[in-house]
Motif scaffolding. Sequence first.
Motif, PDB file in Angstrom:
ATOM      1  N   SER A  25      32.302  33.930  42.656  1.00 17.23           N
ATOM      2  CA  SER A  25      33.425  33.690  41.747  1.00 17.23           C
ATOM      3  C   SER A  25      34.624  34.523  42.190  1.00 17.23           C
ATOM      4  O   SER A  25      34.496  35.490  42.938  1.00 17.23           O
ATOM      5  CB  SER A  25      33.042  34.043  40.311  1.00 17.23           C
ATOM      6  N   ARG A  26      35.795  34.138  41.716  1.00 18.00           N
ATOM      7  CA  ARG A  26      37.011  34.837  42.126  1.00 18.00           C
ATOM      8  C   ARG A  26      37.357  35.946  41.135  1.00 18.00           C
ATOM      9  O   ARG A  26      37.002  35.867  39.951  1.00 18.00           O
ATOM     10  CB  ARG A  26      38.170  33.857  42.244  1.00 18.00           C
ATOM     11  N   PRO A  27      38.060  36.971  41.582  1.00 16.64           N
ATOM     12  CA  PRO A  27      38.516  38.018  40.652  1.00 16.64           C
ATOM     13  C   PRO A  27      39.561  37.462  39.689  1.00 16.64           C
ATOM     14  O   PRO A  27      40.305  36.544  40.021  1.00 16.64           O
ATOM     15  CB  PRO A  27      39.131  39.069  41.583  1.00 16.64           C
ATOM     16  N   TYR A  28      39.625  38.036  38.487  1.00 19.86           N
ATOM     17  CA  TYR A  28      40.694  37.672  37.564  1.00 19.86           C
ATOM     18  C   TYR A  28      42.031  38.114  38.155  1.00 19.86           C
ATOM     19  O   TYR A  28      42.161  39.264  38.605  1.00 19.86           O
ATOM     20  CB  TYR A  28      40.505  38.364  36.216  1.00 19.86           C
ATOM     21  N   PRO A  29      43.027  37.244  38.172  1.00 20.02           N
ATOM     22  CA  PRO A  29      44.331  37.631  38.713  1.00 20.02           C
ATOM     23  C   PRO A  29      44.960  38.810  37.964  1.00 20.02           C
ATOM     24  O   PRO A  29      45.664  39.629  38.559  1.00 20.02           O
ATOM     25  CB  PRO A  29      45.175  36.360  38.550  1.00 20.02           C
ATOM     26  N   ASP A  30      44.681  38.915  36.647  1.00 19.48           N
ATOM     27  CA  ASP A  30      45.309  39.968  35.846  1.00 19.48           C
ATOM     28  C   ASP A  30      44.562  41.285  35.886  1.00 19.48           C
ATOM     29  O   ASP A  30      45.085  42.318  35.454  1.00 19.48           O
ATOM     30  CB  ASP A  30      45.473  39.509  34.388  1.00 19.48           C
ATOM     31  N   ASP A  31      43.326  41.277  36.399  1.00 18.18           N
ATOM     32  CA  ASP A  31      42.536  42.509  36.479  1.00 18.18           C
ATOM     33  C   ASP A  31      41.414  42.286  37.485  1.00 18.18           C
ATOM     34  O   ASP A  31      40.358  41.759  37.141  1.00 18.18           O
ATOM     35  CB  ASP A  31      41.964  42.885  35.108  1.00 18.18           C
ATOM     36  N   THR A  32      41.631  42.695  38.702  1.00 19.30           N
ATOM     37  CA  THR A  32      40.688  42.404  39.785  1.00 19.30           C
ATOM     38  C   THR A  32      39.408  43.239  39.704  1.00 19.30           C
ATOM     39  O   THR A  32      38.532  43.092  40.550  1.00 19.30           O
ATOM     40  CB  THR A  32      41.353  42.612  41.153  1.00 19.30           C
TER      41      THR A  32
END
Length: 347
Positions: free
Chosen positions: A243-250
């Motif tokens: 899964s990808r990291p959250y753009p607002d909090d990696t």
Amino acid sequence: MTPDSLPWWSPEAHSRRRPHLAARGRIKARLRAWFEAEGFTETEVGQLQRSPGNEAHLHAFAAAFQAENGRETPLYLHTSPEFAMKKLLAAGETKIFDFARAFRNRETGARHAPEFTMLEWYRAGEGLEAVMQDSAQIARLAAEAAGSAALTWKGAACDPFAEPEYLTLVSAFEKFAGIDLEAHLTDAAGLARAAKAAGVITPEGASWTDVFSAVLVTRIEPNLGQGRLTFLYRYPVSEAALSRPYPDDTRFAERFELYACGVELANGYRELTDAVLLRQRQVAEMELKQAVYGERYPLDEDFIAAVAAMPEASGVALGFDRLVMLASGAVQISDVLWTPVPIEGRA
């Protein structure tokens, strides 16, 4: 002989299992019809792959293709259809699902089978919320098709028609273990001390992931999906898988797991499309596998290239046999398998 000791093909044992198997058929037909009505295309991905998957703690069955000249090519039975299905997304498919046969070694028990069916689906261009809604709807449809008002397991009940519960990992650790997970995201020793204070003892020098998993399994999971479905989401990025990291909090990843009656049913991602980060994660997983088990699987270079080319997408892998088990009231996974694999002396 007791009923449980009879071979699955005996008329007595088959008669006992037959209602669960009939429910399996109804559930599968209902879900297939729903996916088709939603505009999905059913795929039938191949089970033999050059790499079975690159998760450190998943174990594959090895095979080999032998050419006419005797030359062998190592192959594996895949542990998930994920690699193949993402290649189809790169090829241009946008909404796909598969009732895929999957194979995992070293797994057996009431909720595990070495050969099982994974219902996996992807939506290109859509976020995690869309496939979370899919997952809840699939649980409801399964209960309806089985003629059940609830999903059940070991005396616990879950109403799939009720509004689901949504818990982040941070909130779940605080609620059920009294642990401030966010304060220990990169501190294995600190997390181990917090776990010990919560009554979860881990070996000296245990890795962060090992401590996290110990708390998750013993203190968190048994409380999930009790009375209603639970979505556990916003995983620490160290547990991101693909899964990808959250753009607002990696520090966190766009990943969820769905639970009913304390049983994990599904695992979903907003898919990683960064091929460089993907390679780093898979190499690290295989290094860990080598260190722990003394083996590793090859990287699938085609898969890494396909991830770089695939569109933004979200996807889910759902344990179809587990869903049938909970919807039909079966007590073990072998009750919902038409022909269980004979292992450990069982027929």
